[in-house]
Design a protein around this motif. Structure first.
Motif, PDB file in Angstrom:
ATOM      1  N   ALA A 294      -0.596  -2.852   1.317  1.00 52.89           N
ATOM      2  CA  ALA A 294      -1.717  -2.217   0.631  1.00 52.89           C
ATOM      3  C   ALA A 294      -2.888  -2.007   1.589  1.00 52.89           C
ATOM      4  O   ALA A 294      -3.560  -0.954   1.557  1.00 52.89           O
ATOM      5  CB  ALA A 294      -2.154  -3.074  -0.561  1.00 52.89           C
ATOM      6  N   ILE A 297      -2.229   0.982   3.766  1.00 54.96           N
ATOM      7  CA  ILE A 297      -2.391   2.245   3.025  1.00 54.96           C
ATOM      8  C   ILE A 297      -3.880   2.592   2.920  1.00 54.96           C
ATOM      9  O   ILE A 297      -4.292   3.728   3.164  1.00 54.96           O
ATOM     10  CB  ILE A 297      -1.761   2.135   1.621  1.00 54.96           C
ATOM     11  N   ASP A 303       1.537   5.560   4.668  1.00 61.85           N
ATOM     12  CA  ASP A 303       1.520   6.256   3.389  1.00 61.85           C
ATOM     13  C   ASP A 303       2.326   5.455   2.357  1.00 61.85           C
ATOM     14  O   ASP A 303       3.154   4.611   2.727  1.00 61.85           O
ATOM     15  CB  ASP A 303       2.086   7.674   3.536  1.00 61.85           C
ATOM     16  N   PRO A 304       2.104   5.685   1.061  1.00 62.44           N
ATOM     17  CA  PRO A 304       2.772   4.878   0.018  1.00 62.44           C
ATOM     18  C   PRO A 304       4.292   4.957   0.058  1.00 62.44           C
ATOM     19  O   PRO A 304       4.968   3.970  -0.245  1.00 62.44           O
ATOM     20  CB  PRO A 304       2.225   5.475  -1.288  1.00 62.44           C
ATOM     21  N   TYR A 305       4.848   6.123   0.434  1.00 64.44           N
ATOM     22  CA  TYR A 305       6.311   6.248   0.470  1.00 64.44           C
ATOM     23  C   TYR A 305       6.899   5.395   1.588  1.00 64.44           C
ATOM     24  O   TYR A 305       7.912   4.702   1.413  1.00 64.44           O
ATOM     25  CB  TYR A 305       6.713   7.714   0.648  1.00 64.44           C
ATOM     26  N   ALA A 307       5.502   2.820   2.811  1.00 70.51           N
ATOM     27  CA  ALA A 307       5.277   1.434   2.413  1.00 70.51           C
ATOM     28  C   ALA A 307       6.358   0.956   1.456  1.00 70.51           C
ATOM     29  O   ALA A 307       6.866  -0.166   1.573  1.00 70.51           O
ATOM     30  CB  ALA A 307       3.904   1.298   1.758  1.00 70.51           C
ATOM     31  N   SER A 308       6.727   1.835   0.509  1.00 72.69           N
ATOM     32  CA  SER A 308       7.785   1.452  -0.438  1.00 72.69           C
ATOM     33  C   SER A 308       9.113   1.271   0.277  1.00 72.69           C
ATOM     34  O   SER A 308       9.904   0.386  -0.069  1.00 72.69           O
ATOM     35  CB  SER A 308       7.904   2.488  -1.551  1.00 72.69           C
TER      36      SER A 308
END
Length: 318
Positions: A294, A297, A303-305, A307-308
């Motif tokens: 987090a 980000i 980026d969130p993708y 990170a996922s």
């Protein structure tokens, strides 16, 4: 701890308490659920699963009860899984055991169970696939799954049933509702119930016209029949059963039944895997790994993708 092998044996012997206990283990996500499913696996595959869906007020429960009577006259053991709206307080089924099916309560060849959706969209309880597996393994010939009437999300029943029955009624704007909900694409048999009311013939004609506007069918493809019934008096129910048996025979001849059951099993595996993964992610709240991602980000370095992807890799070990 529950003696699972003994419960399974008792369920196979037709003892309703054992069936109820097994379904309760499913609904409660018992720690013994894996043991239950492993014990049931070799015993499944014999039941014919029929889903009934439609808007509230079309007579789903009355039609289900009439179908139970018809199948019992034919000597079939029948189970009913009636999925009801959930109480926002207890999570239980608001309607409980269906009073409209009370005439079958004393019949040892019939088992009726209400399940709560518990907020799950699509008209089905999240545990419905496993409950169907329990009833299948218990030796029922026919399993009728009656879904809560929730309009556009109702189409989920098609993924759980061998044959999907869509019920409509005259004077309810069901033609428009059917088109909006997308149920014209999932019905294998259509039933215009309450056919003694004005407008039944026009409802059937409108439905037939709308089905004709759908995808072009090749020679030999299944053409969903439209059956008119007055379920409260048992009229037309034998014709519905005949349509169901014809559809089952067609599916077996063309390999569609086996394909649907493979797809159902694949969806079940996917749902279990996603639920397990979601639970593991839920356990990460406050975990340093999630906080670190987090922070990256927010800092604009990730980026969130991406990170996922990192999070999934850390959870799965890949």
């Amino acid at each position: 701890m529950v003696d699972v092998p003994a419960l399974v044996t008792q369920a196979r012997e037709g003892r309703p308490r054992a069936v109820a206990r097994l379904i309760s283990l499913v609904e409660g996500a018992s720690p013994q659920l894996r043991e239950v499913m492993a014990a049931l696996a070799p015993l499944t595959g014999g039941a014919y699963v029929v889903g009934l869906t439609g808007s509230p007020g079309v007579g789903k429960s009355t039609s289900t009860s009439a179908l139970v009577s018809a199948y019992r006259r034919a000597g079939k053991r029948v189970a009913v899984l009636a999925v009801d709206p959930s109480s926002p307080f207890s999570g239980g089924a608001l309607l409980g055991d269906r009073v409209r099916m009370s005439e079958h309560a004393s019949d040892p060849g019939v088992y009726i169970r209400s399940m709560a959706t518990r907020g799950h969209l699509g008209g089905l309880a999240w545990s419905a696939p496993q409950a169907i597996r329990v009833l299948d393994a218990a030796g029922f010939d026919v399993i009728l799954v009656e879904t809560v009437g929730v309009g556009q999300s109702e189409v989920e029943i098609a993924s759980q049933a061998d044959t999907s029955v869509v019920l409509l009624a005259p004077g309810m704007g069901d033609g428009i509702q059917a088109a909006k909900a997308g149920i014209l694409e999932i019905g294998d048999v259509y039933v215009v119930n309450k056919a003694d009311r004005d407008g039944a013939d026009s409802t059937a004609r409108e439905l037939n016209h709308m089905l004709g506007l759908g995808e072009a069918r090749a020679a030999g493809d299944w053409r969903p029949p439209i059956v008119k019934t007055v379920a409260a008096r048992g009229e037309g129910i034998d014709e519905v059963v005949e349509a169901l048996e014809k559809h089952r025979a067609w599916m077996e001849e063309h390999g569609v039944l086996a394909e649907r059951r493979r797809n159902r099993a694949a969806g079940e595996v996917e749902a279990i895997a996603v639920t397990a993964l979601r639970e593991r992610i839920g356990d990460l709240h406050g975990d340093r790994r999630l906080d670190a991602l987090a922070e990256r980000i927010v800092a604009g370095t990730l980026d969130p993708y991406a990170a996922s992807d990192e999070l999934i890799a850390s959870l799965t070990g890949n």
